[in-house]
Structure formats: C-alpha cells, structure tokens
Design a protein around this motif. Structure first.
Motif, PDB file in Angstrom:
ATOM      1  N   VAL A  13      -5.987  -9.331   9.719  1.00 33.76           N
ATOM      2  CA  VAL A  13      -5.380 -10.657   9.499  1.00 33.76           C
ATOM      3  C   VAL A  13      -4.793 -11.186  10.813  1.00 33.76           C
ATOM      4  CG1 VAL A  13      -3.515 -11.871   8.302  1.00 33.76           C
ATOM      5  CG2 VAL A  13      -4.943 -10.250   7.039  1.00 33.76           C
ATOM      6  N   GLY A  14      -4.171 -10.297  11.595  1.00 37.95           N
ATOM      7  CA  GLY A  14      -3.606 -10.701  12.886  1.00 37.95           C
ATOM      8  C   GLY A  14      -4.670 -11.205  13.840  1.00 37.95           C
ATOM      9  N   THR A  15      -5.813 -10.526  13.847  1.00 36.11           N
ATOM     10  CA  THR A  15      -6.932 -10.934  14.705  1.00 36.11           C
ATOM     11  C   THR A  15      -7.472 -12.301  14.279  1.00 36.11           C
ATOM     12  OG1 THR A  15      -7.497  -8.605  15.012  1.00 36.11           O
ATOM     13  CG2 THR A  15      -9.183 -10.203  15.602  1.00 36.11           C
ATOM     14  N   LEU A  16      -7.609 -12.508  12.967  1.00 39.75           N
ATOM     15  CA  LEU A  16      -8.079 -13.807  12.459  1.00 39.75           C
ATOM     16  C   LEU A  16      -7.138 -14.927  12.880  1.00 39.75           C
ATOM     17  CD1 LEU A  16      -9.241 -12.982   8.799  1.00 39.75           C
ATOM     18  CD2 LEU A  16     -10.671 -13.822  10.670  1.00 39.75           C
ATOM     19  N   TYR A  17      -5.825 -14.639  12.814  1.00 41.26           N
ATOM     20  CA  TYR A  17      -4.818 -15.633  13.167  1.00 41.26           C
ATOM     21  C   TYR A  17      -5.002 -16.076  14.618  1.00 41.26           C
ATOM     22  CZ  TYR A  17      -0.213 -17.852  13.373  1.00 41.26           C
ATOM     23  OH  TYR A  17       0.807 -18.759  13.506  1.00 41.26           O
ATOM     24  N   VAL A  18      -5.244 -15.085  15.495  1.00 44.64           N
ATOM     25  CA  VAL A  18      -5.375 -15.371  16.932  1.00 44.64           C
ATOM     26  C   VAL A  18      -6.730 -16.014  17.249  1.00 44.64           C
ATOM     27  CG1 VAL A  18      -5.511 -14.290  19.224  1.00 44.64           C
ATOM     28  CG2 VAL A  18      -3.790 -13.519  17.583  1.00 44.64           C
ATOM     29  N   GLN A  19      -7.814 -15.462  16.650  1.00 41.22           N
ATOM     30  CA  GLN A  19      -9.164 -15.868  17.062  1.00 41.22           C
ATOM     31  C   GLN A  19      -9.699 -17.070  16.269  1.00 41.22           C
ATOM     32  OE1 GLN A  19     -11.624 -12.367  16.952  1.00 41.22           O
ATOM     33  NE2 GLN A  19     -10.605 -11.425  18.717  1.00 41.22           N
ATOM     34  N   ARG A  20      -9.250 -17.221  15.028  1.00 39.85           N
ATOM     35  CA  ARG A  20      -9.789 -18.320  14.195  1.00 39.85           C
ATOM     36  C   ARG A  20      -8.712 -19.369  13.942  1.00 39.85           C
ATOM     37  NH1 ARG A  20     -14.113 -15.718  11.423  1.00 39.85           N
ATOM     38  NH2 ARG A  20     -14.623 -17.599  10.238  1.00 39.85           N
ATOM     39  N   SER A  21      -7.879 -19.153  12.913  1.00 42.15           N
ATOM     40  CA  SER A  21      -6.819 -20.126  12.612  1.00 42.15           C
ATOM     41  C   SER A  21      -5.823 -19.504  11.642  1.00 42.15           C
ATOM     42  CB  SER A  21      -7.413 -21.372  11.961  1.00 42.15           C
ATOM     43  OG  SER A  21      -7.896 -21.047  10.654  1.00 42.15           O
ATOM     44  N   ALA A  22      -4.649 -20.145  11.539  1.00 43.43           N
ATOM     45  CA  ALA A  22      -3.618 -19.678  10.603  1.00 43.43           C
ATOM     46  C   ALA A  22      -4.148 -19.779   9.169  1.00 43.43           C
ATOM     47  CB  ALA A  22      -2.355 -20.516  10.775  1.00 43.43           C
ATOM     48  N   PHE A  23      -4.920 -20.851   8.892  1.00 44.43           N
ATOM     49  CA  PHE A  23      -5.461 -21.036   7.539  1.00 44.43           C
ATOM     50  C   PHE A  23      -6.408 -19.885   7.175  1.00 44.43           C
ATOM     51  CE2 PHE A  23      -9.115 -22.451   4.986  1.00 44.43           C
ATOM     52  CZ  PHE A  23      -8.469 -22.627   3.776  1.00 44.43           C
ATOM     53  N   GLU A  24      -7.298 -19.553   8.110  1.00 46.18           N
ATOM     54  CA  GLU A  24      -8.271 -18.492   7.860  1.00 46.18           C
ATOM     55  C   GLU A  24      -7.548 -17.156   7.625  1.00 46.18           C
ATOM     56  OE1 GLU A  24     -12.302 -17.390   7.376  1.00 46.18           O
ATOM     57  OE2 GLU A  24     -11.252 -19.319   7.408  1.00 46.18           O
ATOM     58  N   ALA A  25      -6.509 -16.906   8.435  1.00 45.25           N
ATOM     59  CA  ALA A  25      -5.724 -15.666   8.287  1.00 45.25           C
ATOM     60  C   ALA A  25      -5.055 -15.631   6.918  1.00 45.25           C
ATOM     61  CB  ALA A  25      -4.676 -15.578   9.392  1.00 45.25           C
ATOM     62  N   ARG A  26      -4.516 -16.801   6.464  1.00 43.95           N
ATOM     63  CA  ARG A  26      -3.833 -16.839   5.161  1.00 43.95           C
ATOM     64  C   ARG A  26      -4.812 -16.697   4.011  1.00 43.95           C
ATOM     65  NH1 ARG A  26      -0.510 -20.888   7.397  1.00 43.95           N
ATOM     66  NH2 ARG A  26      -1.742 -22.509   6.370  1.00 43.95           N
ATOM     67  N   ARG A  27      -6.005 -17.287   4.166  1.00 47.45           N
ATOM     68  CA  ARG A  27      -7.004 -17.221   3.090  1.00 47.45           C
ATOM     69  C   ARG A  27      -7.451 -15.771   2.871  1.00 47.45           C
ATOM     70  NH1 ARG A  27     -12.150 -16.688   2.521  1.00 47.45           N
ATOM     71  NH2 ARG A  27     -12.620 -16.740   4.745  1.00 47.45           N
ATOM     72  N   VAL A  28      -7.797 -15.101   3.973  1.00 45.45           N
ATOM     73  CA  VAL A  28      -8.239 -13.699   3.858  1.00 45.45           C
ATOM     74  C   VAL A  28      -7.057 -12.806   3.476  1.00 45.45           C
ATOM     75  CG1 VAL A  28      -9.173 -11.739   5.142  1.00 45.45           C
ATOM     76  CG2 VAL A  28     -10.170 -14.025   5.443  1.00 45.45           C
ATOM     77  N   GLY A  29      -5.922 -13.022   4.148  1.00 48.55           N
ATOM     78  CA  GLY A  29      -4.717 -12.225   3.870  1.00 48.55           C
ATOM     79  C   GLY A  29      -4.272 -12.376   2.428  1.00 48.55           C
ATOM     80  N   GLY A  30      -4.341 -13.592   1.905  1.00 49.93           N
ATOM     81  CA  GLY A  30      -3.921 -13.842   0.519  1.00 49.93           C
ATOM     82  C   GLY A  30      -4.731 -13.030  -0.480  1.00 49.93           C
ATOM     83  N   GLY A  31      -6.042 -12.946  -0.228  1.00 52.62           N
ATOM     84  CA  GLY A  31      -6.910 -12.158  -1.112  1.00 52.62           C
ATOM     85  C   GLY A  31      -6.575 -10.673  -1.057  1.00 52.62           C
ATOM     86  N   LEU A  32      -6.328 -10.184   0.154  1.00 53.42           N
ATOM     87  CA  LEU A  32      -5.982  -8.761   0.323  1.00 53.42           C
ATOM     88  C   LEU A  32      -4.641  -8.443  -0.340  1.00 53.42           C
ATOM     89  CD1 LEU A  32      -6.997  -8.371   4.101  1.00 53.42           C
ATOM     90  CD2 LEU A  32      -8.214  -7.404   2.136  1.00 53.42           C
ATOM     91  N   VAL A  33      -3.650  -9.335  -0.138  1.00 56.25           N
ATOM     92  CA  VAL A  33      -2.323  -9.148  -0.741  1.00 56.25           C
ATOM     93  C   VAL A  33      -2.444  -9.116  -2.260  1.00 56.25           C
ATOM     94  CG1 VAL A  33      -0.083 -10.262  -1.122  1.00 56.25           C
ATOM     95  CG2 VAL A  33      -0.991 -10.085   1.201  1.00 56.25           C
ATOM     96  N   ALA A  34      -3.236 -10.058  -2.817  1.00 57.43           N
ATOM     97  CA  ALA A  34      -3.394 -10.120  -4.277  1.00 57.43           C
ATOM     98  C   ALA A  34      -4.015  -8.832  -4.817  1.00 57.43           C
ATOM     99  CB  ALA A  34      -4.254 -11.329  -4.664  1.00 57.43           C
ATOM    100  N   ALA A  35      -5.021  -8.302  -4.106  1.00 62.60           N
ATOM    101  CA  ALA A  35      -5.676  -7.060  -4.542  1.00 62.60           C
ATOM    102  C   ALA A  35      -4.701  -5.882  -4.496  1.00 62.60           C
ATOM    103  CB  ALA A  35      -6.889  -6.775  -3.664  1.00 62.60           C
ATOM    104  N   ASN A  36      -3.902  -5.814  -3.429  1.00 64.30           N
ATOM    105  CA  ASN A  36      -2.930  -4.719  -3.303  1.00 64.30           C
ATOM    106  C   ASN A  36      -1.821  -4.823  -4.347  1.00 64.30           C
ATOM    107  OD1 ASN A  36      -4.097  -3.245  -1.134  1.00 64.30           O
ATOM    108  ND2 ASN A  36      -3.362  -4.768   0.325  1.00 64.30           N
ATOM    109  N   LEU A  37      -1.345  -6.047  -4.593  1.00 64.64           N
ATOM    110  CA  LEU A  37      -0.308  -6.239  -5.622  1.00 64.64           C
ATOM    111  C   LEU A  37      -0.831  -5.827  -6.991  1.00 64.64           C
ATOM    112  CD1 LEU A  37       1.308  -9.617  -4.488  1.00 64.64           C
ATOM    113  CD2 LEU A  37       2.441  -7.392  -4.616  1.00 64.64           C
ATOM    114  N   ALA A  38      -2.096  -6.172  -7.258  1.00 68.76           N
ATOM    115  CA  ALA A  38      -2.704  -5.792  -8.545  1.00 68.76           C
ATOM    116  C   ALA A  38      -2.693  -4.268  -8.685  1.00 68.76           C
ATOM    117  CB  ALA A  38      -4.127  -6.331  -8.638  1.00 68.76           C
ATOM    118  N   ARG A  39      -2.985  -3.570  -7.582  1.00 67.23           N
ATOM    119  CA  ARG A  39      -3.005  -2.108  -7.616  1.00 67.23           C
ATOM    120  C   ARG A  39      -1.608  -1.541  -7.870  1.00 67.23           C
ATOM    121  NH1 ARG A  39      -4.601  -1.285  -2.777  1.00 67.23           N
ATOM    122  NH2 ARG A  39      -2.902   0.093  -2.145  1.00 67.23           N
TER     123      ARG A  39
END
Length: 349
Positions: free
Chosen positions: A49-75
């Motif tokens: 997520v940190g790499t996406l934030y630096v190389q792509r955009s804050a939105f891209e980092a949040r979109r991917v990060g949000g999915g990962l967070v949701a999966a981990n919270l579900a677990r």
C-alpha cells in the motif's frame, strides 16, 4: 452505547481488551501492556500500500488498502473476536491513531460493540512512557543492592519480592544478566522501546511512599540502555552491599551459570573480548578451560583477576552514597540462606 471519544494513554485501563491494529513487526518491537495483535494490514500488505501511495496515487493506495483491511477485519471477526458478547469494550490503536485503528473501530461499532480509539495511537503512548519514566524515576525511594560478582543479587531481589517488598528487576525485564557472560541461551533481549515500556509499567505500579529494591546496574544491560533518569536516581540512592565469602560466591556462580558449559565454543569466543584487558596468554588459558568445560577453574580466575579487582573502584565511581553503604554479611548463598538474607534487608514497614 457511549459516543466515540478519543482515549488518552493514561486512560487506557478499564477496557476489556486492548487491540493493536498495526503489523506483526510493529507489534513485536513494542506494544501497549496486555495488547493483542489484530493487524488490519500484514507487514507485506502495508509495504504494498505504501508503494502504491508513492508510485501511483493516494486514491489507488486507499482502494487496494481498503480491500485488504476489509478482508483482514472479516478474518478477525470470524476468529478471535467471534465469541465476544455485546457488552465487550475494546480499545484500539495503530501507529498514529489514524486510518488503521479508525477503520477497525468503525466496523466494531457497526457490529454493536462500544469500541474506542486511542488518541494519537502508539506514538502518543510512546511519549507517555518517556514522560512517566522522567516523572516517576526521581521520586523513587531506591535501595540499591550491590555486591561482588556471584553475590546472588538477582536471587535476593526475587526473595525480597516473594516477601512482599517492591522490586524493580531490570535484568529480568532486559532478559540478560548484565555481565560479559550475561546473555541467556536461546533468549533474545527485547527492543529498547519494549524495555522502556516495561520499566514505565513497573514504575506506575509502585507505591512511592515505600522503598523499591533494585540491583546496582551499569548504564547498559547487554545491548539495552537503562533510561537516563533511572540511572541518575540509581547513582544517588542508598546502597546495600552484600558481602559473601569467595568460596560461597564461586559455588553460587557454578550453579547459576552451569548452562555456559553447554556451548563451550560460544563461551570461548565471548572470552576473546577480554584480550585487550588481560593479554593473550591469560585469555587463551581461560579459553582452554572453557573448551574443556572446566568452569570451576575458569570462574575462580575470572572472579579473582577480572571482576573483583575493579569492584570497589567502579562502585565508588558509580554510587554517590558508596562510602555510607550498609554492609550485610552473606555467609550462605543456598536458597534458604538467600531467603534469610532478604528478610534481613527488608526494612520493617
């Protein structure tokens, strides 16, 4: 349900659980006392997520990060949190009190739990730890237990604690015996931050109106540094000098360090650090005894040639009250002798 209010580090008590939402690596370095680790991102995911934030955009980092967070919270909801009743009240924190703990708190509240967020996250807790050590260390009524190598100082502290005295066991918290040969086999020392967290937690638990017994440590225990305010307090405090006969000390050392004979090569390698002080010939003799497993000969010379000659000088240099120290004879360092010694030291309160 109470409203969502930021909780300060000093108000962390009274929750049913403290949840560290950071990665396992962050948790391993240090965490709030009693916290459990429910990471919303793994170490690898956080890096991604940190790499996406630096190389792509804050939105891209949040979109991917949000999915990962949701999966981990579900677990976590299906796993460690599955059996929690509606009345359960957790306190959640991340690094700065930002998105990781914020998203977790939001989900837990949606479920119906009264989850709260630690304001400022771990960083605020870290400031609290440093502040507590600075505020409480100067107020401690310390009794510094000193004595030549092999005087069973740590065991005396444990016996004092068993008898109801207040004890700060710095070597126990540092997981190291404090001397050249003090590393414990197969036991890693904690991080500097975790060492300080444990010290602050111990200080918070003391009654400042009663004495606290502590061993006369140098400023470093293994690779850890004792916090400066505590070193300063130690240096100025009253000393109790345990005076045991050399034969009794040698017998105690042979019991207490018997495990050093298990890895003779490692022991010999560690002795190499003394070459500058004692010269090649002496250290090679010590190394030969180490390799042969002749600990009685080795410890006897280490005591007489290495530890004892510098003892009085170093104590005088380190402790302002050394000349007014209380001397206590310790003719017997068996468990029964140590218990009797602790009773003799324990101030009648």
């Amino acid at each position: 349900m109470s409203h969502h209010r930021p909780i300060r580090p000093q108000d962390r008590h009274g929750f049913d659980a403290i949840i560290d939402a950071r990665t396992p690596a962050e948790f391993a370095e240090d965490h709030l006392p009693g916290a459990i680790n429910c990471p919303v991102l793994s170490d690898e995911e956080r890096a991604t997520v940190g790499t996406l934030y630096v190389q792509r955009s804050a939105f891209e980092a949040r979109r991917v990060g949000g999915g990962l967070v949701a999966a981990n919270l579900a677990r976590h909801l299906a796993g460690p949190l599955a059996d929690k009743p509606i009345t359960w009240r957790p306190l959640v924190y991340c690094w700065r009190g930002g998105m990781r703990s914020g998203s977790m708190v939001q989900w837990l509240r949606l479920v119906g739990w009264d989850a709260q967020q630690l304001a400022g996250g771990y960083k605020a807790f870290r400031r609290h730890v440093i502040g507590q050590i600075e505020a409480l260390a100067p107020q401690l009524d310390l009794r510094v237990v000193v004595g030549a190598t092999g005087s069973a100082k740590t065991r005396v502290l444990h016996a004092l604690e068993a008898q109801g005295a207040q004890v700060l066991d710095l070597e126990g918290l540092a997981r190291h015996k404090g001397s050249l040969l003090g590393a414990l086999p197969g036991v890693a020392q904690p991080s500097q931050k975790h060492f300080e967290t444990q010290i602050a937690t111990a200080l918070e638990g003391f009654d400042l109106g009663r004495p606290v017994y502590v061993e006369g440590e140098s400023a470093r225990i293994g690779r850890l540094s004792v916090p400066v305010p505590l070193v300063q307090r130690l240096r100025a405090a009253a000393c109790i000098d345990i005076e045991a006969p050399p034969a009794e000390r040698l017998a105690y050392l042979l019991r207490d360090y018997a495990y050093l004979g298990d890895d003779r090569t490692a022991l010999a390698q560690r002795l190499a650090q003394l070459t500058e002080l004692h010269g090649h010939a002496t250290v090679q003799r010590w190394q030969a005894w180490a390799q042969a497993g002749d600990l009685p000969a080795l410890f006897d010379e280490l005591m007489r040639l290495h530890y004892d000659p510098h003892y009085g000088r170093s104590q005088q240099r380190n402790f302002a009250c050394w000349d007014e120290r209380r001397r206590v004879a310790a003719p017997d360092l068996s468990p029964a002798g140590i218990a009797a010694l602790a009773r003799a030291l324990h101030d009648p309160e």
